[in-house]
Every structure is written in C-alpha cells, then in structure tokens.
Design an enzyme around this catalytic site. Structure first.
Site, short mmCIF file in Angstrom:
data_model
loop_
_atom_site.label_atom_id
_atom_site.label_comp_id
_atom_site.label_asym_id
_atom_site.label_seq_id
_atom_site.Cartn_x
_atom_site.Cartn_y
_atom_site.Cartn_z
CG ASN A 110 16.28 34.93 16.67
OD1 ASN A 110 15.87 34.48 17.72
ND2 ASN A 110 15.95 34.41 15.48
CE LYS A 148 38.39 30.17 14.34
NZ LYS A 148 39.39 30.23 15.39
CG ASP A 186 7.53 32.16 5.74
OD1 ASP A 186 6.85 31.46 6.50
OD2 ASP A 186 7.62 33.41 5.84
CE LYS A 227 5.67 39.83 9.85
NZ LYS A 227 6.35 40.05 11.09
CE LYS A 250 5.40 35.40 7.35
NZ LYS A 250 6.63 34.86 7.86
N1 CTP Z 1 8.19 32.27 10.08
C1 CTP Z 1 8.49 31.05 9.54
N2 CTP Z 1 9.56 30.91 8.70
C2 CTP Z 1 10.34 31.96 8.41
C3 CTP Z 1 10.05 33.23 8.95
C4 CTP Z 1 8.97 33.35 9.79
O1 CTP Z 1 7.77 30.08 9.83
N3 CTP Z 1 11.37 31.79 7.60
C5 CTP Z 1 7.00 32.40 10.93
C6 CTP Z 1 7.27 32.69 12.37
O2 CTP Z 1 7.36 31.50 13.13
C7 CTP Z 1 6.03 33.49 12.76
C8 CTP Z 1 5.67 34.22 11.49
O3 CTP Z 1 6.28 33.50 10.42
O4 CTP Z 1 4.94 32.63 13.08
C9 CTP Z 1 6.11 35.65 11.41
O5 CTP Z 1 7.44 35.77 11.77
P1 CTP Z 1 8.12 37.20 11.85
O6 CTP Z 1 9.56 37.03 12.22
O7 CTP Z 1 7.28 38.12 12.65
O8 CTP Z 1 7.98 37.68 10.35
P2 CTP Z 1 8.87 37.58 9.11
O9 CTP Z 1 8.22 36.73 8.10
O10 CTP Z 1 10.26 37.21 9.48
O11 CTP Z 1 8.80 39.08 8.55
P3 CTP Z 1 9.59 40.40 9.05
O12 CTP Z 1 10.92 39.93 9.56
O13 CTP Z 1 9.67 41.21 7.84
O14 CTP Z 1 8.74 41.02 10.11
#
Ligand code: CTP
Length: 415
Positions: free
Chosen positions: A222, A300, A319, A352, A356
């Site tokens: 990303n 590949k 996560d 969130k 989380k």
């Molecule tokens: N995060 C993480 N591990 C993941 C996804 C997210 O530790 N696999 C953490 C990110 O570092 C951030 C928080 O969770 O601190 C939220 O990340 P975000 O991308 O906003 O949320 P997502 O959980 O990916 O949810 P969505 O994509 O549905 O918004």
C-alpha cells in the site's frame, strides 16, 4: 552572573550541561572515545580525568583530541594545580561520570580512599555521580564488590549497567560496560530531566506498509510511507524512551537512537512486535496489509499465451494491534492504534478501539485529497473509551508525534 552561578546546567535551563568523565583502567576504556563523541554531539561539554592505568588502554592525547579539552591525570602536577586545582575540577561539572568504573575504583570510592587524582576528585565532589562498572564477571560477583556496590548505592551513587554478554577476557556473564548510547541516555536524563520525560520506559512502534509476496518477483503493498511511525519512534527516543521500531519496507533513514527491526510481511511484523515485548507502551502506526496471497510459489508465475490471468486467492493476515492488545502477561500498559479512515472518523475509530482491545485510537483521515498517505502532514483525533474524542490540531507528522509524546508522558505521570 553565568548559568553555573545560577545553579543551572551551562546552556540555560534544560541546556546541555557539563560532565566530568573519570576514565578507569579497564579494556572498556576504549569505548570512552565514542562516549565522549556522542556526548559532545548532544551538546554536553566533557572534561576528562584518567587514572594511570586508563592511559594503558587509551592515550590521553586521543581523549584530549576528542573532548577538545585538557585531560587531567596527575594529582601532584604543579601546572595542573595552578591552572585548575583538583577541588575545582571536581566541582565544575553538573555531573560526574565514571566509565569504565573498575572494581578497584569502586572499592576506593566505597571506602573514601583518595590516592590519585581520579579517586581524589570523586571524594571531593559535591555533584551527583553516575558509574558504569566494567570488569570480569567473577570480580563483579565477588562478595567484596557486591558489598562495595551496596555501600555506593546507599551513598546515592547512580549505576548504569553492567550488561551481560561476552567479555573481552573470553568469559561470559555480567560485567560488560553499558554501551555508550545507554550511558549518554542516562547522562541526559540526569542533566535534562524535563526534556526526557519517558526515560526508563520501553516502547514498541510499528511503522510503514507491509509487503505480501505473490511470487518471488511480485507483491501486494500500500501507499504508506512510514513517515508518521518513524517520526513517533524518533520523538519517543528523544524523550528518553527505549524504542524498538518494527518497520516494513520504507525509503526513510533509521531514526536516531532507535533499535530498528526491518521486516517485509505482516507475519514477520507480528513476530518482530511480539519479540519486542515486554514494553511499557506500544504505538502501532503500520499500515498492515489486511490480506496476503494464500500460496506463494517459489517460481515466477508465467503468462500463458492466450491464457486467462491467474486468480490470486487471499487469506487474512494476523492483526498485530489486536494480538498485542490481547497479550496476557506481556500486554503493554498502554496500547495505541491508528485508524486510517476515509469517512465517519470517530464512529469507525471507536469501533476499532472496541474490536481491537487497545486503549487509544488515533483516527486520521486518509481520504484522497487529505494528503496523509505519503505526505508530511497529518491531523488526528484521539479516541479513548469513556472520554470525548479530542481533535488535535493538524500539523507536520513531527508535530503530531510531539503531541503524542506529551500525551503519553502525561498518561505515565511524567507530564
Ligand atoms: N493493524 C494491525 N494489523 C493488521 C491490521 C491493522 O496491527 N493486520 C493495526 C494498524 O497498525 C492500526 C490499526 O490496526 O494501528 C488499524 O488499522 P486500519 O488499517 O485502520 O484498520 P483495519 O483493521 O485494517 O480495518 P479496515 O481496513 O476495515 O479499516
């Protein structure tokens, strides 16, 4: 009236200050040159006293060259006494540091023996003293040294180290002098306590994107630049925290004073984050890829002439924020996550926080046009359970990091 007369470290309130460094005679004396250099980088003036045996390990000329000051070693030098008597030498500093502090020097300090310039200034000083012991593990563990260390601690002498590890003498155990960076951090914490409110706290920070392999040459990633996470790690370290930064692939320099663990995938980032625990607090600023290709071939993927594009099956990544928040014994006291949102910031951020299990969420707008992803500026809203959301003023990512440092310091009763 200068700063010293006002009782302030030279350079004004919170200014860098001056130390008297007593270099003892041990193999670790070679590290004193790096120590002096690093202290000077921080604006600390360093004047050195060397014992006779220290000069066997590092030359007074090198010490004078690096400190850019005269080096003192003779108690009965007529010229030295005329220029700067040993009493003045011991008092004209904000802090006295002994590194390396040998078993012999510690014994003399504990018993008030003053038979050379180094031990005499240590007996004559009215300033705080910090010692960094370095010796063979048997000597460190000897009953006599244990007794001396206890006495010195009771006398208010501060200790940094020793660390455990391989010794120059080939033995393994406790006795290695603390690293110059650790000594600098301890010195700055004493010289400028207000500027180092997080001293003594361990922090975990994640930053950057993760890169999920499709095959050996392709990946999913990303737009995260890591700028906010790196700015946070740097600001925390500057505030005195001991920071481990687990970073995905970014085009940024490693922040100063931070231990950096470089990873690629979300699974590697999780392993790096868990290995950095225990920590007092964690800031999870990484933009972790939510999914990764289920199977990664070791070759590949070839384009078949006229064939259909390959279907890539994705599976969910662990996560990291949630895993750290749900640790039983190793959960940091304060776990902070980010919420990258394009709409309904507070609502999604609060959800969130709940889901989380973290303590704070910093919700930021990453919609197109906000310039947050990859840009230099950010605007966040702090969301905590049972409290009104706090919209922080927008600013550079360094400014947002500085606000976060102040907020964390307040949470730990240091603000
Ligand atoms: N995060 C993480 N591990 C993941 C996804 C997210 O530790 N696999 C953490 C990110 O570092 C951030 C928080 O969770 O601190 C939220 O990340 P975000 O991308 O906003 O949320 P997502 O959980 O990916 O949810 P969505 O994509 O549905 O918004």
């Amino acid at each position: 009236m200068d700063d010293a007369e006002l009782g302030l470290p030279r350079g004004g309130p919170g200014g860098p200050g001056r130390i008297l460094l007593v270099i003892g005679g041990g193999i670790a004396a070679y590290k004193s040159l790096e120590l002096i250099r690093r202290l000077k980088e921080q604006g600390v003036a360093v004047r050195c006293v060397m014992t006779g045996s220290a000069a066997q390990f590092v030359t007074p000329l090198s010490v004078a060259a690096v400190s850019v000051e005269k080096v003192y070693s003779e108690l009965f030098s007529l010229t030295d006494e005329a220029e700067m008597g040993h009493i003045r030498l011991s008092r004209e500093a904000d802090l006295v540091v002994v590194a390396p502090a040998t078993a012999n020097l510690l014994a003399k300090m504990a018993h008030g023996i003053a038979d050379d310039l180094a031990s005499t200034v240590l007996l004559a000083t009215d300033k705080p003293v910090l010692v960094a012991p370095a010796m063979n593990p048997m000597m460190w563990n000897h009953a006599a040294t244990r007794r001396n260390v206890r006495m010195l601690a009771q006398d208010g002498i501060g200790f940094i180290g020793p660390n455990a590890g391989d010794m120059a003498c080939g033995e393994v155990g406790s006795g290695r002098m603390a690293e110059p960076a650790e000594i600098v951090s301890a010195v700055l914490a004493r010289l400028r306590p207000a500027a180092r409110p997080l001293h003594g706290l361990r922090a975990l920070v994640t930053s950057g994107p993760t890169r999920e392999a499709i095959d050996p040459v392709r990946f999913i990633m990303n737009h995260s630049s890591g700028k906010q996470g790196h700015a946070i790690a740097e600001a925390l370290a500057r505030a005195g925290a001991e920071v481990t930064l687990v970073s995905g692939p970014v085009a940024l320099a490693d922040p100063a004073g931070v231990r950096v663990v470089k990873v690629e995938s979300a699974e590697e980032m999780l392993a790096g984050a868990l290995a950095a625990l225990p920590a007092d607090f964690a800031v999870m600023a990484a933009a972790v890829a939510d999914w990764r290709p289920e199977a990664v071939p070791d070759h590949k993927i070839k384009k078949e002439p006229g064939g259909a594009p390959p279907a890539i099956r994705l599976v969910e990544n662990p996560d990291i924020l949630m895993t750290v928040s749900r640790q039983n014994d190793k959960r940091p006291r304060l776990v902070i996550g980010f919420a990258a949102e394009t709409e309904n910031l507070v609502e999604h951020g609060s959800a969130k926080l709940q889901r989380k299990g973290c303590d704070w969420i910093l919700a930021n707008d990453v919609s197109a046009g906000s310039g947050t992803f990859g840009g230099d500026r950010n605007r966040v809203t702090l969301i905590r359970a049972g409290a009104e959301p706090e919209a922080w003023p927008g600013g550079s990512k360094a400014e947002v990091a500085a606000t976060l440092v102040r907020r964390i310091a307040r949470e730990f009763g240091r603000g």
